[in-house]
Design a protein around this motif. Structure first.
Motif, short mmCIF file in Angstrom:
data_model
loop_
_atom_site.label_atom_id
_atom_site.label_comp_id
_atom_site.label_asym_id
_atom_site.label_seq_id
_atom_site.Cartn_x
_atom_site.Cartn_y
_atom_site.Cartn_z
N ASP A 253 0.86 -1.20 0.00
CA ASP A 253 0.00 0.00 0.00
C ASP A 253 0.90 1.24 0.00
O ASP A 253 1.14 1.85 1.05
N PRO A 254 1.44 1.64 -1.15
CA PRO A 254 2.38 2.79 -1.18
C PRO A 254 1.72 4.10 -0.78
O PRO A 254 2.37 4.96 -0.18
N ASN A 255 0.43 4.30 -1.12
CA ASN A 255 -0.23 5.56 -0.78
C ASN A 255 -0.33 5.75 0.73
O ASN A 255 -0.28 6.87 1.23
N LYS A 256 -0.50 4.65 1.44
CA LYS A 256 -0.61 4.73 2.90
C LYS A 256 0.67 5.29 3.51
O LYS A 256 0.64 6.18 4.36
N THR B 146 7.46 12.55 0.55
CA THR B 146 6.11 13.08 0.68
C THR B 146 5.48 13.26 -0.69
O THR B 146 6.10 12.96 -1.73
N GLN B 147 4.26 13.79 -0.70
CA GLN B 147 3.54 14.00 -1.96
C GLN B 147 3.97 15.27 -2.68
O GLN B 147 3.53 15.52 -3.81
N SER C 182 3.71 12.38 4.58
CA SER C 182 3.25 13.74 4.26
C SER C 182 2.62 14.41 5.48
O SER C 182 2.86 15.59 5.76
N MET D 299 3.03 7.04 1.92
CA MET D 299 3.26 8.42 1.46
C MET D 299 2.38 9.41 2.23
O MET D 299 2.84 10.50 2.62
N ASP D 300 1.12 9.04 2.49
CA ASP D 300 0.25 9.91 3.27
C ASP D 300 0.76 10.07 4.70
O ASP D 300 0.67 11.17 5.29
N TYR D 301 1.30 8.97 5.24
CA TYR D 301 1.83 9.04 6.62
C TYR D 301 3.01 10.01 6.70
O TYR D 301 3.06 10.89 7.57
#
Length: 389
Positions: free
Chosen positions: A60-63, A110-111, A69, A65-67
């Motif tokens: 889950d790469p988005n998880k 981060t994003q 960020s 990256m959101d963390y």
């Protein structure tokens, strides 16, 4: 070969090298490990622990990256609010102070790709006030802490109370001056007693003693006529003076009532005005250029108001939803005959019908359609009303 002793020259050299910041290219954010050179970073990438972290991130790469960020954003805003407060400061100064901490979250995880993108994002989210200058981007923290807002409201309430006390004391002094002027007007005026003819005798009727003395008929008649004439003259003077005083009193009382009504109206207008005016279901125009030409000068409808100063708007042309600050939009004035909503002033939250526009005074004539003054025609400034969706 065994590990070097703690006090050996090699161990001391390794500890000196590991102090302070190292190169960002040899830092692994997933493992939070800083390598000193390219060989060390290559060995770390081939290690079992790093491969295990990559497998976890690939699920889950988005998880992740959101963390990272969220961590970067929270630490950056905390440093800005604690170190600089609500002062306007260059974004690079804050970033340099933030990365001086060795265990900070790196931006490449981060994003946001650059510091400029992150600064623009802070402005769009309404977390900070951002502006671009020839020297770069500047940010200013917006303090919306409930404790700070409560303290500001208490200061405003105290200031208003001080103004009310001053107005009350001024009114009391004015009342004292008015009473003093009234007492001066009512002071009796003493005049000299004069006879109209030298031949007439002045006689005074002293009641019982006069009856005992038995004055003559002619002197009694003369005395009665003289007293009657004096009484008539004094009553005439009294009537004229009382009429003039009455007119003066009526005039001053009328002026005083008008002044009191004017003060009351101004005070009411001051108390009902607020620094926030956003309301749902009204049409606004986007005036900020930070979102690009796609949204600049375009109209939108407010669907939700957040924290009094922010709003979620839906663009009329494209249907996109944006979160904007109050300073990023302005009111929309429709054509005469359209319905509007009053956003500020004594008739706040009242719906009205636009009758006409006064370009010279930057105001419009509205007919109220709701509220206790329904049907009344009022003049409202441009910025205090907007078109209903």
């Amino acid at each position: 070969m065994g590990k070097a002793d703690f006090l050996s020259p090699k161990a001391i050299a390794n500890r000196i090298k590991s102090k302070g910041l190292q190169k960002l290219r040899w830092y692994c954010q997933m493992c939070q490990k800083q390598c000193r050179d390219e060989n060390g970073f290559k060995c770390h990438c081939m290690s079992e622990s790093h491969q295990r972290q990559l497998l976890l991130a690939s699920e889950d790469p988005n998880k992740f990256m959101d963390y990272f960020s969220d961590e970067f954003k929270n630490d950056f805003i905390e440093l800005l609010s604690r170190r600089f407060g609500t002062k306007r400061v260059h974004n690079n100064i804050i970033y340099n102070e933030y990365i001086s901490h060795r265990e900070h979250v790196h931006m490449n995880s981060t994003q946001w790709e650059t510091l400029t993108d992150f600064t623009k994002w802070l402005g769009r989210e309404g977390l900070c006030k951002v502006d671009e200058t020839p020297k770069g981007w500047y940010v200013q923290y917006i303090d919306r802490d409930p404790e700070t807002i409560r303290r500001q409201e208490e200061q405003a309430r105290k200031k208003k109370q001080d103004l009310d006390d001053e107005e009350r004391s001024a009114k009391f002094i004015e009342e004292q001056v008015r009473r003093g002027a009234k007492e001066v007007e009512e002071t009796p005026v003493f005049t000299e007693l004069k006879r109209e003819s030298e031949e007439e005798k002045v006689a005074f009727n002293m009641g019982a003693s006069a009856c005992v003395a038995g004055p003559s008929k002619s002197s009694a008649a003369l005395g009665a006529s003289a007293l009657r004439a004096a009484a008539a003259a004094s009553s005439k003077r009294k009537d004229t003076s009382s009429d003039s005083r009455g007119d003066k009193k009526k005039k001053s009382a009328l002026e005083e009532i008008m002044e009191m009504e004017e003060k009351k109206r101004k005070k009411q207008q001051q108390t009902v005005r607020t620094d926030h005016w956003l309301q749902p279901n009204i049409v606004v125009k986007v005036v900020t250029k930070r979102l690009g030409e796609k949204y600049h000068k375009k109209k939108a409808v407010i669907t939700e108001v957040r924290d009094k100063y922010g709003a979620v708007v839906k663009m009329i042309d494209s249907g996109d939803k944006l979160k904007l600050d109050q300073s990023h939009v302005e009111t929309v004035i429709p054509a005469p005959g359209k319905r509007v909503l009053i956003l500020n002033g004594p008739h706040r939250d009242a719906e009205a019908l636009l009758e006409g526009i006064d370009v010279k005074n930057f105001s419009a004539t509205l007919t109220l359609e709701s509220g206790p003054l329904k049907g009344k025609t009022v003049d409202v400034a441009y910025e205090d009303f907007s078109k209903l969706a």
